[in-house]
Design a protein around this motif. Structure first.
Motif, PDB file in Angstrom:
ATOM      1  N   LEU A 208       0.830  -1.202   0.000  1.00  0.00           N
ATOM      2  CA  LEU A 208       0.000   0.000   0.000  1.00  0.00           C
ATOM      3  C   LEU A 208       0.867   1.256   0.000  1.00  0.00           C
ATOM      4  N   GLU A 209       0.366   2.298  -0.616  1.00  0.00           N
ATOM      5  CA  GLU A 209       1.078   3.567  -0.586  1.00  0.00           C
ATOM      6  C   GLU A 209       0.746   4.349   0.680  1.00  0.00           C
ATOM      7  N   ALA A 210      -0.231   3.900   1.398  1.00  0.00           N
ATOM      8  CA  ALA A 210      -0.598   4.579   2.642  1.00  0.00           C
ATOM      9  C   ALA A 210       0.063   3.887   3.821  1.00  0.00           C
ATOM     10  N   PHE A 213      -0.408   2.324   9.731  1.00  0.00           N
ATOM     11  CA  PHE A 213      -0.162   2.477  11.164  1.00  0.00           C
ATOM     12  C   PHE A 213      -0.665   3.835  11.658  1.00  0.00           C
ATOM     13  N   SER A 214      -0.487   4.858  10.834  1.00  0.00           N
ATOM     14  CA  SER A 214      -0.863   6.198  11.286  1.00  0.00           C
ATOM     15  C   SER A 214      -2.173   6.651  10.678  1.00  0.00           C
ATOM     16  N   GLN A 215      -2.756   5.834   9.836  1.00  0.00           N
ATOM     17  CA  GLN A 215      -3.983   6.254   9.168  1.00  0.00           C
ATOM     18  C   GLN A 215      -5.086   5.219   9.381  1.00  0.00           C
ATOM     19  N   SER A 216      -5.141   4.709  10.617  1.00  0.00           N
ATOM     20  CA  SER A 216      -6.089   3.617  10.839  1.00  0.00           C
ATOM     21  C   SER A 216      -7.518   4.055  10.591  1.00  0.00           C
ATOM     22  N   GLY A 217      -7.756   5.360  10.700  1.00  0.00           N
ATOM     23  CA  GLY A 217      -9.103   5.831  10.412  1.00  0.00           C
ATOM     24  C   GLY A 217      -9.484   5.639   8.956  1.00  0.00           C
TER      25      GLY A 217
END
Lengths: 258, 164
Positions: A208-210, A213-217
């Motif tokens: 993934l490019e995201a 871990f920091s974008q669990s939302g």
């Protein structure tokens, strides 16, 4: 007459693969093939036992780990620099089994450790009777027919603290077949890799490019379209529908475990 | 039938045997040593009833080709008690705690307990549950077994002082 062979090096393994005629069995830890060979020895002409071939060690250099394919799972978990893999190893079988089962064997059956190593971008060294080559573990699983291919080593970088997480959902706390096994690693360039076992016939890997871990939302936006495209298994452990609902849960718990 | 000759050490005695190629340790222990405390349950590593120690390491005999053993020493449940004892403290705890009903899993459970207490003499309940997670019991519901192992941990004999 069953010919039971103990090659003492990979070169000798290669030679035997080329020269051995007839029905051949390869035994690593023995957890899969030893019972088969013992129960029906007449179905094999030769057995190549890899336990003495010198591929049972772990080395770490400059933050890169090389694991011999015949490294016992218990030894992998005990290695002082590989504590991040302890939970992945503990998810596999019971203590006695882990003293025999090997890393290569678990990869060979697409077991739980596969999720951990896939998420880490592991590279495998592969041997056939005619060649030695490297392949990402992802590519290894992509090839339909792995007959005659032996994994001798696996190589991956040690993740930084908090950059790797693992979670296995099963019906029991210990020694359980998987419903969903998830591993997540942060990759360079603010990306992440998610690997799943137990969902389809083969492990599933998403690069993934995201940074999940920091974008669990955003987990739903990132993962739901991918989950919808899976051909999810139904088996004695779970229905496809239940597994589908549990995939985001397992991934989230893997992130929390990091 | 083809055979091969191996040398194997079991419960402190070494013997030379002829075995068929591919034979498992389970087969050899039961059929050639008559050590039937090593149970033939599932024969595929799933039940733990064939658990033994190989050089002190808990191992499933049904998954171990006997040809691999070399100089390694095998200990079965029959070899745990020492000297004049008929049962060691773990075996006695199982008897005292009613941790055995049909008895089929008992050998494997005791071996798993022995392996645990050798490295973790004061385990937590969770440690015990994890240690026996590879051993299946159909009779007891596991609680008497867990209690027996915790009791054995409390009642373990003091190690002999090296100064004696």
């Amino acid at each position: 007459m069953l010919n039971y062979l103990f090659p003492s090096s990979l070169n000798e393994v290669g030679k035997l693969l080329t020269e051995t005629d007839g029905r051949l069995s390869i035994v690593g830890g023995g957890t899969v093939m030893s019972p088969a060979v013992a129960a029906r020895p007449h179905q094999f002409d030769s057995v190549i036992d890899l336990s003495a071939a010198g591929i049972d060690k772990v080395t770490v250099a400059d933050g890169v780990v090389t694991v011999g394919a015949c490294t016992r799972l218990a030894d992998l978990a005990r290695h002082k620099q590989l504590g991040f893999l302890k939970s992945a190893v503990a998810a596999i079988g019971g203590p006695a089994l882990r003293n025999s089962a090997t890393v290569g064997g678990n990869i060979g059956v697409g077991g739980d450790l596969s999720a951990a190593l896939l998420s880490l971008g592991t590279v495998a060294t592969l041997h056939t009777s005619t060649s030695i080559y490297e392949s990402t573990l992802n590519e290894y699983f992509e090839h339909a027919n792995q007959d005659g291919v032996i994994i001798s080593a696996l190589r991956f970088a040690i993740p930084s603290g908090g950059d790797f997480g693992f979670f296995k959902l099963g019906r029991r706390q210990h020694n359980t077949p998987t419903v969903v096994t998830a591993a997540v690693s942060r990759t360079s360039g603010n990306g992440s890799t998610v690997a799943l076992v137990g969902i389809e016939k083969k492990p599933v890997t998403w690069n993934l490019e995201a940074d999940v871990f920091s974008q669990s939302g955003l987990l739903g936006d990132i993962l739901l379209p991918r989950i919808d495209s899976l051909e999810i298994l139904t088996d004695s452990q779970a229905s496809a529908g239940y597994r589908k609902r549990m995939i985001p849960v397992a991934i989230r718990k893997a992130i929390e475990a990091a | 039938m083809s055979v091969e000759v191996i040398s194997i050490s079991v419960n402190g005695s070494r013997r030379d045997l002829t075995v068929r190629p591919g034979a498992t340790l389970l087969e050899v222990l039961r059929e050639q040593f008559a050590l039937t405390g090593v149970r033939a349950g599932c024969r595929e590593g799933g039940c733990g009833s064939c658990s033994v120690l190989i050089d002190g390491v808990l191992t499933l005999a049904c998954l171990t080709p006997v040809a691999r053993l070399g100089e390694a020493s095998v200990t079965t449940v029959e070899g745990l008690a020492s000297g004049q004892q008929s049962l060691n403290h773990i075996q006695q705890a199982f008897v005292d705690s009613g941790a055995s009903q049909c008895g089929f899993c008992t050998s494997g459970m005791i071996m798993a307990a022995h392996a645990l207490l050798s490295t973790n003499p004061q385990p937590s309940r969770d440690d015990v549950v994890e240690a026996i997670s590879g051993n299946v019991c159909r009779c007891t519901g596991y609680e008497p077994i867990v209690n027996a192992i915790l009791t054995a941990a409390d009642q373990a004999p003091e190690p002999e002082s090296p100064n004696k």
